[in-house]
Design a protein around this motif. Structure first.
Motif, PDB file in Angstrom:
ATOM      1  N   CYS A 173      -7.939   6.254  10.562  1.00  0.00           N
ATOM      2  CA  CYS A 173      -7.154   5.921  11.757  1.00  0.00           C
ATOM      3  C   CYS A 173      -5.708   5.646  11.364  1.00  0.00           C
ATOM      4  O   CYS A 173      -4.980   4.949  12.068  1.00  0.00           O
ATOM      5  CB  CYS A 173      -7.774   4.742  12.493  1.00  0.00           C
ATOM      6  SG  CYS A 173      -7.890   3.249  11.514  1.00  0.00           S
ATOM      7  N   PHE A 174      -5.292   6.220  10.232  1.00  0.00           N
ATOM      8  CA  PHE A 174      -3.939   6.016   9.743  1.00  0.00           C
ATOM      9  C   PHE A 174      -2.898   6.447  10.774  1.00  0.00           C
ATOM     10  O   PHE A 174      -1.958   5.711  11.060  1.00  0.00           O
ATOM     11  CB  PHE A 174      -3.723   6.780   8.428  1.00  0.00           C
ATOM     12  CG  PHE A 174      -2.329   6.658   7.892  1.00  0.00           C
ATOM     13  CD1 PHE A 174      -1.951   5.543   7.171  1.00  0.00           C
ATOM     14  CD2 PHE A 174      -1.389   7.658   8.116  1.00  0.00           C
ATOM     15  CE1 PHE A 174      -0.665   5.408   6.672  1.00  0.00           C
ATOM     16  CE2 PHE A 174      -0.099   7.539   7.632  1.00  0.00           C
ATOM     17  CZ  PHE A 174       0.267   6.418   6.912  1.00  0.00           C
TER      18      PHE A 174
ATOM     19  N   ILE B 293      -0.183   3.123   2.861  1.00  0.00           N
ATOM     20  CA  ILE B 293      -0.997   2.084   3.511  1.00  0.00           C
ATOM     21  C   ILE B 293      -0.321   0.726   3.379  1.00  0.00           C
ATOM     22  O   ILE B 293      -0.257  -0.043   4.341  1.00  0.00           O
ATOM     23  CB  ILE B 293      -2.425   2.031   2.919  1.00  0.00           C
ATOM     24  CG1 ILE B 293      -3.126   3.377   3.094  1.00  0.00           C
ATOM     25  CG2 ILE B 293      -3.233   0.909   3.534  1.00  0.00           C
ATOM     26  CD1 ILE B 293      -3.225   3.855   4.519  1.00  0.00           C
ATOM     27  N   ILE B 294       0.184   0.423   2.200  1.00  0.00           N
ATOM     28  CA  ILE B 294       0.861  -0.860   1.970  1.00  0.00           C
ATOM     29  C   ILE B 294       2.054  -1.004   2.906  1.00  0.00           C
ATOM     30  O   ILE B 294       2.243  -2.046   3.531  1.00  0.00           O
ATOM     31  CB  ILE B 294       1.282  -0.999   0.492  1.00  0.00           C
ATOM     32  CG1 ILE B 294       0.041  -1.169  -0.387  1.00  0.00           C
ATOM     33  CG2 ILE B 294       2.249  -2.159   0.298  1.00  0.00           C
ATOM     34  CD1 ILE B 294       0.304  -1.035  -1.866  1.00  0.00           C
TER      35      ILE B 294
ATOM     36  N   MET C  58      -7.209   2.162   2.176  1.00  0.00           N
ATOM     37  CA  MET C  58      -6.721   2.278   0.799  1.00  0.00           C
ATOM     38  C   MET C  58      -7.590   3.247  -0.002  1.00  0.00           C
ATOM     39  O   MET C  58      -7.121   3.870  -0.955  1.00  0.00           O
ATOM     40  CB  MET C  58      -6.694   0.912   0.106  1.00  0.00           C
ATOM     41  CG  MET C  58      -5.617  -0.018   0.612  1.00  0.00           C
ATOM     42  SD  MET C  58      -3.958   0.471   0.164  1.00  0.00           S
ATOM     43  CE  MET C  58      -3.941   0.045  -1.569  1.00  0.00           C
ATOM     44  N   ASN C  59      -8.866   3.395   0.385  1.00  0.00           N
ATOM     45  CA  ASN C  59      -9.774   4.315  -0.298  1.00  0.00           C
ATOM     46  C   ASN C  59      -9.609   5.756   0.169  1.00  0.00           C
ATOM     47  O   ASN C  59     -10.121   6.670  -0.461  1.00  0.00           O
ATOM     48  CB  ASN C  59     -11.227   3.883  -0.075  1.00  0.00           C
ATOM     49  CG  ASN C  59     -11.508   2.536  -0.676  1.00  0.00           C
ATOM     50  OD1 ASN C  59     -10.968   2.181  -1.719  1.00  0.00           O
ATOM     51  ND2 ASN C  59     -12.347   1.759  -0.022  1.00  0.00           N
ATOM     52  N   ILE C  60      -8.901   5.944   1.288  1.00  0.00           N
ATOM     53  CA  ILE C  60      -8.768   7.274   1.882  1.00  0.00           C
ATOM     54  C   ILE C  60      -7.384   7.868   1.643  1.00  0.00           C
ATOM     55  O   ILE C  60      -7.250   9.062   1.386  1.00  0.00           O
ATOM     56  CB  ILE C  60      -9.044   7.212   3.404  1.00  0.00           C
ATOM     57  CG1 ILE C  60     -10.457   6.684   3.675  1.00  0.00           C
ATOM     58  CG2 ILE C  60      -8.843   8.572   4.056  1.00  0.00           C
ATOM     59  CD1 ILE C  60     -10.724   6.381   5.145  1.00  0.00           C
TER      60      ILE C  60
ATOM     61  N   LEU D 141      -7.966  -5.937  11.168  1.00  0.00           N
ATOM     62  CA  LEU D 141      -6.882  -5.161  10.569  1.00  0.00           C
ATOM     63  C   LEU D 141      -6.948  -5.189   9.048  1.00  0.00           C
ATOM     64  O   LEU D 141      -6.747  -4.170   8.390  1.00  0.00           O
ATOM     65  CB  LEU D 141      -5.519  -5.683  11.041  1.00  0.00           C
ATOM     66  CG  LEU D 141      -5.054  -5.180  12.391  1.00  0.00           C
ATOM     67  CD1 LEU D 141      -3.806  -5.934  12.840  1.00  0.00           C
ATOM     68  CD2 LEU D 141      -4.787  -3.680  12.365  1.00  0.00           C
ATOM     69  N   SER D 142      -7.234  -6.340   8.499  1.00  0.00           N
ATOM     70  CA  SER D 142      -7.364  -6.452   7.046  1.00  0.00           C
ATOM     71  C   SER D 142      -8.477  -5.530   6.543  1.00  0.00           C
ATOM     72  O   SER D 142      -8.302  -4.799   5.561  1.00  0.00           O
ATOM     73  CB  SER D 142      -7.648  -7.900   6.662  1.00  0.00           C
ATOM     74  OG  SER D 142      -7.812  -8.012   5.274  1.00  0.00           O
ATOM     75  N   TYR D 143      -9.602  -5.547   7.233  1.00  0.00           N
ATOM     76  CA  TYR D 143     -10.737  -4.679   6.903  1.00  0.00           C
ATOM     77  C   TYR D 143     -10.323  -3.210   6.998  1.00  0.00           C
ATOM     78  O   TYR D 143     -10.607  -2.416   6.094  1.00  0.00           O
ATOM     79  CB  TYR D 143     -11.889  -4.994   7.856  1.00  0.00           C
ATOM     80  CG  TYR D 143     -13.107  -4.141   7.679  1.00  0.00           C
ATOM     81  CD1 TYR D 143     -14.031  -4.405   6.673  1.00  0.00           C
ATOM     82  CD2 TYR D 143     -13.356  -3.072   8.531  1.00  0.00           C
ATOM     83  CE1 TYR D 143     -15.167  -3.623   6.527  1.00  0.00           C
ATOM     84  CE2 TYR D 143     -14.485  -2.286   8.394  1.00  0.00           C
ATOM     85  CZ  TYR D 143     -15.391  -2.571   7.390  1.00  0.00           C
ATOM     86  OH  TYR D 143     -16.508  -1.797   7.247  1.00  0.00           O
ATOM     87  N   ILE D 144      -9.653  -2.849   8.071  1.00  0.00           N
ATOM     88  CA  ILE D 144      -9.211  -1.465   8.275  1.00  0.00           C
ATOM     89  C   ILE D 144      -8.280  -1.019   7.150  1.00  0.00           C
ATOM     90  O   ILE D 144      -8.477   0.041   6.556  1.00  0.00           O
ATOM     91  CB  ILE D 144      -8.506  -1.323   9.644  1.00  0.00           C
ATOM     92  CG1 ILE D 144      -9.517  -1.434  10.785  1.00  0.00           C
ATOM     93  CG2 ILE D 144      -7.738  -0.007   9.731  1.00  0.00           C
ATOM     94  CD1 ILE D 144      -8.900  -1.585  12.170  1.00  0.00           C
ATOM     95  N   PHE D 145      -7.275  -1.834   6.838  1.00  0.00           N
ATOM     96  CA  PHE D 145      -6.318  -1.441   5.809  1.00  0.00           C
ATOM     97  C   PHE D 145      -6.968  -1.348   4.428  1.00  0.00           C
ATOM     98  O   PHE D 145      -6.628  -0.451   3.650  1.00  0.00           O
ATOM     99  CB  PHE D 145      -5.110  -2.383   5.787  1.00  0.00           C
ATOM    100  CG  PHE D 145      -4.140  -2.104   6.902  1.00  0.00           C
ATOM    101  CD1 PHE D 145      -3.489  -0.881   6.983  1.00  0.00           C
ATOM    102  CD2 PHE D 145      -3.886  -3.052   7.867  1.00  0.00           C
ATOM    103  CE1 PHE D 145      -2.602  -0.608   8.004  1.00  0.00           C
ATOM    104  CE2 PHE D 145      -2.997  -2.797   8.898  1.00  0.00           C
ATOM    105  CZ  PHE D 145      -2.347  -1.567   8.973  1.00  0.00           C
TER     106      PHE D 145
END
Length: 109
Positions: A53-54, A97-98, A89-91, A81-85
């Motif tokens: 969902c970037f 992302i940062i 980071m793996n994708i 949001l923390s979970y999503i980000f």
């Protein structure tokens, strides 16, 4: 909180709208509850199914009043949001992302 059927409908609607149109669609009416629902949909129906969902998150930053809406997110929204980000980071490439997470006032490493 919205029922599962309403959230599924909103997910389908969100998927049908090109993310580049979010600023036009949401114009100056990005309310905290709408933003919260979008975050929940991104977590529950994108990230939890390994769908990126970037672009959606990136385009949300272009919506007027985005920075104000971010300030009023509740604890659960910030956790989502923390979970999503962290999942993103793996994708995606880390710096992208940062940098995006910073716009959401999130610290991702």
């Amino acid at each position: 909180y919205l029922s599962i059927y309403v959230m599924l409908f909103l997910f389908v609607l969100l998927k049908a709208i090109p993310s580049s149109k979010y600023p036009l669609l949401l114009n100056q009416s990005l309310e905290t509850n709408v933003f919260s629902d979008i975050i929940t949909i991104l977590k529950d129906h994108y990230i939890d199914y390994d769908v990126s969902c970037f672009e959606e998150l990136r385009c949300m930053t272009c919506v007027p009043r985005f920075s104000v809406a971010v300030l009023f997110l509740n604890k659960k929204d910030k956790e989502n949001l923390s979970y999503i980000f962290h999942k993103l980071m793996n994708i995606h490439e880390g710096n992208a992302i940062i940098n995006l997470a910073k716009q959401y006032l999130m610290n991702v490493k």
